[in-house]
Design an enzyme around this catalytic site. Structure first.
Site, PDB file in Angstrom:
ATOM      1  N   GLY A 313      -3.701  -2.311   5.438  1.00  0.00           N
ATOM      2  CA  GLY A 313      -3.906  -0.966   4.907  1.00  0.00           C
ATOM      3  C   GLY A 313      -2.617  -0.160   4.899  1.00  0.00           C
ATOM      4  O   GLY A 313      -1.519  -0.693   4.669  1.00  0.00           O
ATOM      5  N   SER A 314      -2.730   1.117   5.228  1.00  0.00           N
ATOM      6  CA  SER A 314      -1.599   2.035   5.066  1.00  0.00           C
ATOM      7  C   SER A 314      -0.450   1.799   6.034  1.00  0.00           C
ATOM      8  O   SER A 314       0.640   2.353   5.852  1.00  0.00           O
ATOM      9  CB  SER A 314      -2.088   3.477   5.200  1.00  0.00           C
ATOM     10  OG  SER A 314      -2.971   3.799   4.141  1.00  0.00           O
ATOM     11  N   THR A 315      -0.662   1.004   7.093  1.00  0.00           N
ATOM     12  CA  THR A 315       0.457   0.717   7.994  1.00  0.00           C
ATOM     13  C   THR A 315       1.569  -0.043   7.272  1.00  0.00           C
ATOM     14  O   THR A 315       2.723  -0.034   7.716  1.00  0.00           O
ATOM     15  CB  THR A 315      -0.002  -0.093   9.217  1.00  0.00           C
ATOM     16  OG1 THR A 315      -0.697  -1.265   8.775  1.00  0.00           O
ATOM     17  CG2 THR A 315      -0.922   0.733  10.102  1.00  0.00           C
ATOM     18  N   LYS A 317       2.763   0.768   4.441  1.00  0.00           N
ATOM     19  CA  LYS A 317       3.532   1.698   3.605  1.00  0.00           C
ATOM     20  C   LYS A 317       4.931   1.969   4.149  1.00  0.00           C
ATOM     21  O   LYS A 317       5.843   2.313   3.397  1.00  0.00           O
ATOM     22  CB  LYS A 317       2.752   3.002   3.440  1.00  0.00           C
ATOM     23  CG  LYS A 317       1.495   2.845   2.586  1.00  0.00           C
ATOM     24  CD  LYS A 317       0.637   4.103   2.573  1.00  0.00           C
ATOM     25  CE  LYS A 317      -0.619   3.889   1.739  1.00  0.00           C
ATOM     26  NZ  LYS A 317      -1.565   5.039   1.779  1.00  0.00           N
TER      27      LYS A 317
END
Length: 600
Positions: A313-315, A317
């Protein structure tokens, strides 16, 4: 003259016949002759026998003599000890009793089975079957490496029932883990013969178990030792870990709390020294006690931090931002229009969780905007993005000294679909392990170097000699020091007011990190589940001079799903307690000390 000679002979015979001692003398001479003949014959026989023994059978008889005089024994070495970095014992050996039987000496099988069965907690029928099947044998194991209570009960039964010939006890060494569940997934466990089955016990089994040796020593007729040729023990090599038992305890305690708070299915946390690659703590929940591995399930024994892949997921980014800034695809003050709240990629709309307006490059990460991140990914391009993902260690095994490591899942750009650049920019369509993720963030923390993670620092012989030493290994530089500094500043904003990771903020020390919330794939439908999520937070602290990097992953939490709500507080509690344990002062305290010194 002739007549005179005959007369003398006749007179002589007459005297012999008249002398009573003459016949006795004749008998004595006969006996002497017979005895002499017997002695000569006996010596002849003995000489032949000696020749046979000393010449013809010399080799075979010498071998038999050695077998009788010299007793050989196979020595099984004691397994080496496992210590944490401060030489606290994590795995040791203890002596325990094992029970054997001599079936050939058992007269009443049924009676013995009925007496033994309740003591060693096995079926009397099973014992009967064993005794009958091995009735002509002189040795059979009944129960190995008994606990202390069972051993006492067996000894009492043996003495009470006078079972001298039928059963016996021998002492064996047993692997023992004095900390119970602590670090169980790291340590692993051994089987009944002290052979490593999982974890470090398996990885370093060859070193710790040592080599079996056959030795010989003189014995007298009663079997008493005549020399020191037979030694009673050997030791394998011991290993010194990078793990700190105190930090391990803190991590496990907080993971257990998170499991209770969120009624989660599982949880993982890995703490690493970002400068060296040393693993300081690695914990999983659920856990198990390696002293009783058979009482646990495969799921409880699985080291998810190394073996299990998930969509980050967003980790992810932060890695995207690092690659884009390093390549000049974006500038620090660049703005991205996220006002529509969605972006179409390959004909598929991808939404933001919360609608945003125009965001700077920094705020795209701080707010964890999917729309802004996808625009950054498109600017970077799939080829360059893929190359940086590989540089940061995704899609490959890290080489950590643990069994069962997964390499993750990262498809080559040629196999990306029209939506892949969008999906991978927000941490989908890629499988990573928690270890890979904390390793990638460590590269940002240490100024741009990807380190090889490791858990064992030294292998030490039983004489104290270091026979192998693991030192920090730089795999490669993945980003420049400038880029690492810029991304660190951006990640600091994530834990400040307005960032998604505000709950990871620590009073007195800056934290750099990123939240992640990913939907699990439903194995039945092959689509993303609507009610099963993986919540995570990964970061490092103190942000400007990192001592630790830490990832926290909580699987299927109930009541909340966002990484900033579920995982970030766990990160905060672990780091706060770790800093207190390590005596790391708050940055505000450091500044105060500097001001006091300068005023003086």
């Amino acid at each position: 003259m002739v007549n005179n000679r005959r007369k003398r002979n006749d007179d002589t015979r007459k005297l012999w016949d008249e002398d009573p001692e003459i016949p006795q003398l004749q008998k004595s001479r006969k006996r002497a002759f017979i005895l002499a003949t017997f002695i000569v014959f006996s010596f002849f026989i003995i000489s032949i026998r000696l020749f046979d023994l000393m010449v013809l059978q010399h080799e075979s008889l010498s071998k038999k003599a050695r077998q009788q005089y010299l007793r050989s024994k196979t020595l099984k070495p004691q397994r080496g000890v496992i210590w944490d970095r401060n030489t606290k014992e994590m795995a040791i050996n203890i002596e325990t009793d094992s029970l054997f039987a001599v079936p050939s000496e058992v007269d009443d099988i049924a009676a013995l089975s009925s007496k033994l069965a309740p003591v060693i907690k096995v079926s009397a029928n099973d014992l009967n079957t064993t005794f009958i099947a091995k009735k002509d044998k002189d040795f059979v194991w009944l129960l190995r490496k008994m606990d202390e209570e069972t051993s006492r009960n067996v000894s009492s039964l043996k003495a009470r029932e006078r079972l001298i010939k039928e059963i016996g006890l021998v002492t064996e060494t047993k692997r023992y883990y004095p900390k119970g569940q602590t670090a169980s997934h790291l340590l692993g466990y051994t089987n009944i013969d002290n052979k490593g089955i999982s974890g470090l016990e398996l990885t370093y089994d060859e070193y710790m178990r040592g080599e079996e040796k056959k030795v010989s020593g003189g014995r007298d007729a009663r079997g008493n030792k005549l020399s020191q040729g037979l030694e009673d023990s050997l030791s394998g090599n011991s290993i010194l870990l990078t793990i700190d038992e105190g930090l391990q305890y803190i991590v496990e305690r907080e993971l257990s709390r998170a499991m209770t708070d969120w009624q989660a299915a599982a949880a993982v946390a890995i703490m690493m020294n970002p400068m060296t690659g040393e693993i300081l703590a690695m914990a999983n929940r659920p856990a198990y006690d390696p002293n009783f591995p058979k009482e646990s399930t495969d799921s409880e024994r699985r080291n998810r931090g190394v073996t299990d892949m998930y969509e980050p997921g967003s980790t992810l980014k932060a890695v995207l931002a690092s690659a884009a800034f390093e390549e000049g695809a974006v500038k620090l003050d660049q703005q991205f229009d996220c006002s529509r709240g969605f972006i179409v990629v390959g004909g598929k709309p991808i939404k933001d969780v919360h609608r945003n307006g125009v965001l700077t490059f920094q705020n795209v990460i701080k707010k964890s905007s999917n729309v802004g991140s996808i625009q950054i990914g498109m600017r970077l391009g799939k080829e360059k993005y893929y190359s940086y993902l590989k540089k940061f260690g995704f899609g490959d095994k890290s080489g950590i000294d643990m069994p069962g490591e997964a390499g993750g899942m990262l498809r080559a750009p040629a196999k990306w679909s029209g939506t892949s650049i969008g999906a991978i920019s927000i941490g989908q369509e890629i499988g990573v392990t928690p270890l890979q993720l904390v390793r990638a963030y460590s590269a940002i923390a240490n100024g741009g170097f990807l380190m090889k993670p490791y858990i064992v620092s030294e292998i030490i012989s039983d004489t104290g000699e270091v026979i192998k030493k693991n030192d920090p290994v730089i795999v490669e530089r993945v980003i420049s020091a400038r880029t690492a500094g810029v991304i660190t500043d951006i990640l600091k904003g994530v834990t400040e007011e307005g960032g998604t990771g505000k709950n990871a903020e620590i009073t007195g020390n800056l934290v750099a990190g990123k939240t992640g919330t990913a939907q699990k794939v439903d194995p039945d439908t092959g689509r993303y589940s609507k009610d099963k999520f993986i919540s995570s937070f990964v970061g490092f602290a103190p942000a400007d001079k990192p001592e630790i990097a830490l990832v926290v992953v909580v699987y299927e939490p109930k009541g909340a799903t966002y990484g900033g709500v579920v995982a970030a507080p766990v990160f905060k509690r672990i780091v706060e307690n770790a800093f207190a344990y390590l005596n790391i002062p708050m940055e505000s305290d450091k500044n105060h000390i500097l001001l006091v010194k300068s005023s003086r």
